[in-house]
Design a protein around this motif. Structure first.
Motif, mmCIF file in Angstrom:
data_model
loop_
_atom_site.group_PDB
_atom_site.id
_atom_site.type_symbol
_atom_site.label_atom_id
_atom_site.label_comp_id
_atom_site.label_asym_id
_atom_site.label_seq_id
_atom_site.Cartn_x
_atom_site.Cartn_y
_atom_site.Cartn_z
ATOM 1 N N ARG A 184 -18.268 -52.632 57.599
ATOM 2 C CA ARG A 184 -17.968 -53.524 58.710
ATOM 3 C C ARG A 184 -19.237 -53.769 59.516
ATOM 4 N NH1 ARG A 184 -16.078 -53.019 64.071
ATOM 5 N NH2 ARG A 184 -16.188 -50.741 63.877
ATOM 6 N N VAL A 186 -21.125 -55.048 63.031
ATOM 7 C CA VAL A 186 -20.968 -55.096 64.489
ATOM 8 C C VAL A 186 -22.122 -55.923 65.055
ATOM 9 C CG1 VAL A 186 -20.830 -53.756 66.614
ATOM 10 C CG2 VAL A 186 -19.846 -52.845 64.494
ATOM 11 N N ASP A 203 -17.104 -58.349 66.945
ATOM 12 C CA ASP A 203 -16.467 -58.370 65.626
ATOM 13 C C ASP A 203 -16.678 -59.692 64.895
ATOM 14 O OD1 ASP A 203 -15.463 -55.785 65.968
ATOM 15 O OD2 ASP A 203 -13.728 -56.533 67.084
#
Length: 636
Positions: A184, A186, A203
């Motif tokens: 993920r 950021v 996000d």
């Protein structure tokens, strides 16, 4: 009996092949495995031979472009190790074949037994790369390196936007290039955010405004993208935000369709010309009502649906390739405002034709034609120069006489200025310039109202004897140019007659005769015929007299330049002195010399008409003095 010993040697027949304990092996190898690391141990890959022969090993690969990454330690040591760094993007699996022979490969014997083991290698992707901002460009088709471009956007000054900003080439977006891991991402702003005007979503990466921008200065933001599991894996991208004035109107094309023509076989980069005018390039232009003249310098043009043509920044249409065959091509051109990102489109219909189908233009001239034209122009220039020379020669003959006359006037004036009463100048200190102005004013008056009875007198520097006989207190002279003499050319050596206006003899028998004398020269026996005027006239109007003097001098110069038949130029000057006593002036008793000190309130030097006498003639003192009321007036 005899004992015979027989030795029998049993030869080992090579009738057994080598045997691998594990003929099929599978291993996962991380992408970041260091070179030299053992992948499969020797024990796991060793083969046995019942014939107890020495085993010889050989390793090959079955997948193309994977050779050289793995190897065995030696020909008799089957340990498998990593010989070359792995790259998951190049290949992620391979199959190796390990051969075990009981004879060397180069052995001449044909009885060689061989065993084979299959080793399946799977490459496991590792987290080796930082995030990539998209879109990006790969270097040299190498999937492991991708260069990200910067982002750009616009905001209107003094206007708050609540929606995410539109950026080019797209929204802020980063990915983990180790896609099997796909960690993920950021987002955060790490620089350039002056006054905290902008913020980025951690996000999604969407960029929004926190407050209104009041300055036209641009922003250069730095956005960092990091992996959530490893903050050391990060990348930074720049975002340029330009602050612009709000655009109320989108660009537009006046023409919905443009028609052009181009020839077959022209090189790349040739102009497309206007249809029907093969000498004028085709130019498209988008207008914008946000500008006073509707010309937006920020508009750029490009062709959208064709690779055969391109558009320049100025709107010219060029060929992008060599057109081989005739035909009609329809393309779409777009004009885009690079600041507001607004755009307009139009259609261009281009006819590709053969060059022979167009008649030669009449505007083309040969070198011979240009040479003839140059000769004609040179001849015309020569004729013009000759004509100009003739005009100058004739004008010098026509105007030589007036010019000569003007030069004589100038020389006479200079001689007049050079004739000064040195004795008077030594006695007097101030007010010389003022009285000279008054004298010049007298000159202009005499020119306007000449007196026929007054003889024409000329002053010359050579008359030194007459000036020595004059009184030292003051002097008055008059220089008059006769108009008849101006029309005649003077002969060389001829001098003008110089006479003095100061008289020592008195015509007492002529009652109508008037003259000006010094008070000391007045005959005591004259009695009532001589009127003595005391020197008590006030000079209250000196300033006005100076202005009138300057005006009269300008009128005199203009009249002398333009009128070749004037009546005559009279120049008189007087130098006054405060020391001599003032003499009386009347019609019966003149005073000498003629000056305002001698005759206060003097109006006419020629006839010595005083203010009291003028009052008697007019019945009263004039309330409005002018040349019409008082001809020859000196002091109003």
């Amino acid at each position: 009996s005899d004992l015979l010993e027989i030795i029998v040697t049993i030869l080992n027949e090579n009738d057994n092949s080598p045997v691998f304990a594990q003929p099929n092996l599978a291993r996962e190898v991380p992408e970041d495995t260091e070179v030299g690391t053992a992948i499969v141990a020797r024990e796991e890959l060793s083969a046995s031979d019942a014939d107890l022969d020495t085993i010889y090993y050989e390793l090959t690969t079955t997948v193309q472009d994977t050779d050289g990454y793995f190897a065995i330690r030696g020909v008799n040591n089957p340990e498998l190790y990593l010989q070359k760094a792995l790259d998951y993007d190049k290949f992620n699996s391979t199959t190796l074949l390990l051969y075990a022979r009981d004879r060397p490969v180069t052995s001449p014997t044909n009885t060689t037994n061989t065993a084979t083991a299959t080793i399946s290698i799977t490459i496991k992707q590792s987290d080796t790369r930082a995030p990539w901002f998209l879109p990006c460009t790969r270097l040299h088709n190498d999937n492991s390196v991708c260069i990200s471009s910067s982002y750009s956007g616009r905001v209107n000054i003094s206007e708050m936007s609540t929606e995410p900003l539109l950026l080019e080439p797209g929204p802020i977006y980063a990915v983990d290039p180790d896609y099997t891991i796909s960690d993920r991402i950021v987002y955060s702003l790490v620089g350039g955010n002056t006054d905290e005007v902008f913020s980025v979503d951690a996000d999604t990466g969407n960029l929004t405004m926190n407050k209104v921008v009041t300055s036209p200065d641009s922003f250069l933001l730095q956005v960092m993208a990091t992996q959530a599991s490893n903050i050391r894996k990060y990348s930074v991208a720049t975002v340029e935000i330009k602050v612009i004035n709000k655009s109320n109107f989108a660009p537009y094309f006046e023409k919905g369709v443009y028609n052009g023509t181009v020839f077959v076989g022209l090189p790349q980069g040739s102009f497309v010309y206007q249809a029907g005018d093969p000498s004028t390039p085709l130019v498209i232009a988008a207008l914008d009502q946000d500008f006073p003249d509707e010309v937006n310098p920020n508009i750029e043009y490009y062709v959208k649906n064709s690779t055969d043509f391109i558009a320049t920044r100025d709107g010219f249409i060029l060929t992008n390739t060599v057109l081989q065959s005739p035909g009609t091509v329809t393309i779409q051109a777009v004009g885009k405002d690079v600041l507001s990102l607004q755009e307009a489109s139009t259609i261009i219909v281009v006819k590709v034709i053969f060059a022979t189908a167009v008649t030669p233009s009449d505007k083309m001239y040969s070198a011979q034609d240009m040479a003839i034209l140059g000769g004609v122009l040179a001849a015309l220039l020569l004729i013009a120069l000759v004509f100009l020379g003739v005009l100058l020669w004739k004008s010098s003959r026509w105007y030589g006489k007036p010019v000569k006359s003007l030069m004589k006037k100038k020389l006479s004036k200079e001689n007049y200025r050079s004739y000064q009463n040195e004795y008077y100048q030594e006695d007097e200190q101030p007010d010389v310039s003022t009285e000279q102005h008054e004298t010049s004013e007298t000159s202009s008056v005499q020119e306007e109202t000449p007196v026929p009875e007054q003889p024409a007198l000329a002053l010359h520097s050579s008359s030194a004897e007459e000036t020595e006989s004059l009184p030292k207190g003051s002097m008055a002279s008059t220089v008059i140019f006769d108009p008849e003499e101006e029309e005649k050319e003077e002969e060389p050596g001829q001098e003008k007659e110089v006479k003095s206006i100061l008289k020592t003899d008195r015509h007492v028998g002529d009652d109508g005769y008037k003259a000006v004398w010094f008070k000391t020269d007045v005959d005591p026996e004259a009695g009532e015929r001589v009127e003595v005027i005391e020197d008590n006239a006030a000079d209250d109007n000196d300033d006005d007299g100076d202005q009138d003097l300057q005006k009269n001098e300008e009128e005199e110069e203009e009249g002398s330049d333009t009128d070749g038949h004037h009546q005559g130029l009279g120049v008189s000057f007087a130098s006054g002195s405060s020391s001599p006593p003032a003499a009386e002036c009347s019609r019966a008793q003149p005073c000498s010399p003629v000056s305002e000190e001698c005759c206060p309130g003097l109006l006419d030097f020629k006839s010595c008409v005083c203010a009291e006498d003028l009052a008697q003639d007019l019945g009263s003192f004039p309330t409005s003095c002018s040349k019409a009321v008082c001809p020859g007036i000196i002091v109003w």
